[in-house]
Design an enzyme around this catalytic site. Structure first.
Site, PDB file in Angstrom:
ATOM      1  N   ASN A 110      51.283 -18.499  15.334  1.00  0.00           N
ATOM      2  CA  ASN A 110      50.008 -17.958  15.809  1.00  0.00           C
ATOM      3  C   ASN A 110      48.962 -18.305  14.756  1.00  0.00           C
ATOM      4  O   ASN A 110      48.910 -17.668  13.707  1.00  0.00           O
ATOM      5  CB  ASN A 110      50.157 -16.440  15.984  1.00  0.00           C
ATOM      6  CG  ASN A 110      48.850 -15.773  16.377  1.00  0.00           C
ATOM      7  OD1 ASN A 110      47.847 -16.439  16.634  1.00  0.00           O
ATOM      8  ND2 ASN A 110      48.865 -14.452  16.410  1.00  0.00           N
ATOM      9  N   SER A 163      54.752 -10.716   8.936  1.00  0.00           N
ATOM     10  CA  SER A 163      55.081 -11.225   7.595  1.00  0.00           C
ATOM     11  C   SER A 163      56.424 -11.951   7.542  1.00  0.00           C
ATOM     12  O   SER A 163      57.166 -11.812   6.566  1.00  0.00           O
ATOM     13  CB  SER A 163      55.012 -10.107   6.554  1.00  0.00           C
ATOM     14  OG  SER A 163      53.694  -9.580   6.480  1.00  0.00           O
TER      15      SER A 163
HETATM   16  P1  PGA Z   1      51.781 -12.573   9.966  1.00  0.00           P
HETATM   17  O1  PGA Z   1      51.187 -12.443  11.460  1.00  0.00           O
HETATM   18  O2  PGA Z   1      52.994 -13.457  10.043  1.00  0.00           O
HETATM   19  O3  PGA Z   1      50.669 -13.183   9.173  1.00  0.00           O
HETATM   20  O4  PGA Z   1      52.137 -11.182   9.534  1.00  0.00           O
HETATM   21  C1  PGA Z   1      52.031 -12.277  12.567  1.00  0.00           C
HETATM   22  C2  PGA Z   1      51.223 -12.146  13.830  1.00  0.00           C
HETATM   23  O5  PGA Z   1      50.180 -11.466  13.806  1.00  0.00           O
HETATM   24  O6  PGA Z   1      51.592 -12.694  14.881  1.00  0.00           O
END
Ligand code: PGA
Length: 245
Positions: free
Chosen positions: A8, A205
């Site tokens: 994403n 994360s």
């Molecule tokens: P992140 O985002 O891996 O930066 O925590 C995940 C997401 O919002 O799909």
């Protein structure tokens, strides 16, 4: 079914960066058994889809409108995403729910529009830190699943605890196991047998260092990756940690 590793990209990357990132992912995708997906901003979707033609990397949008077309200034319809080369769309991401007031009902309408346009939806659910602290996490996710998924549902669910998104905090493998087992039960309760095979992604994360253990948790069907998907080497390392079918 192979695990799905979805990037994403959120509101990141100017055009040249998006193309370089897409090419970097495609260049390293050989030998990876997981299904790979990148979700650039809608503005760069067509160019990224063009650059990824002939590769094993699919392209998705980050949101769509519930209407097929119409007077909706600034919005993007599901058939437009499809026309631009998308085969997937993320819906009901917590940043949309929080920043744009998206409700479960709206997410369900969008999911129906996506499926009608031939897109595979990834419907996101997840609790806030306060809700988890109050022991309400399964109740909240249960309501989101009941309200956001149309019947029948043929897409993917992503469990993303809001407190883990972009924070560097990940849910423990145990927390993920408990929540994914709960989501599996709910999917079977809502949809019967087809609920057994709906993939449930974990997001929040996910990094190369924690991917292997998270992806090995029962009922985890892949990962929805934000920050680490902006670096092709990190994204590919996560994909290499995925379980083969
Ligand atoms: P992140 O985002 O891996 O930066 O925590 C995940 C997401 O919002 O799909």
């Amino acid at each position: 079914m192979p695990q799905l590793i979805a990037g994403n990209w959120k509101m990141h990357c100017l055009a040249a960066d998006a193309l370089a990132l897409a090419r970097g992912v495609a260049a390293g995708a050989g030998g990876i058994t997981a299904e790979l997906l990148v979700c650039p901003t809608a503005l760069h979707l067509a160019a990224v889809a063009q650059a990824l033609k002939g590769s094993t990397v699919a392209v998705g949008g980050q949101d769509c409108h519930y209407a097929r077309q119409g007077a909706h200034t600034g919005d993007i319809a599901a058939p437009m995403l499809r026309d631009a080369g998308a085969s997937w769309v993320i819906l009901g991401h917590s940043e949309r729910r929080q920043n744009h007031g998206e409700t479960d009902e709206l997410v369900r309408e969008k999911t129906l529009a996506a499926v009608e346009a031939g897109l595979n939806p990834i419907v996101c659910v997840g609790e806030t830190a306060d809700q988890r602290a109050g022991g309400q996490e399964t109740e909240v996710v249960g309501w989101q699943l009941a309200g956001s998924l149309p019947k029948p549902f043929t897409g993917v669910v992503a469990y993303e605890p809001i407190w883990a998104i972009g924070s560097g905090k990940t849910a423990t493998d145990e927390d993920v196991a408990v929540m994914h087992a709960f989501i599996r039960e709910e999917l079977i309760r809502q949809f019967g047998d087809p609920g057994q095979t709906i993939r449930i992604l974990y997001g929040g994360s996910v990094k190369p260092a924690n991917a292997a253990s998270l992806l090995a948790v029962p009922n985890v069907g892949g990962a929805l990756v934000g920050g680490a998907s902006l670096n092709p080497q990190e994204f590919l390392a996560i994909a290499r940690a995925a379980q083969a079918g």
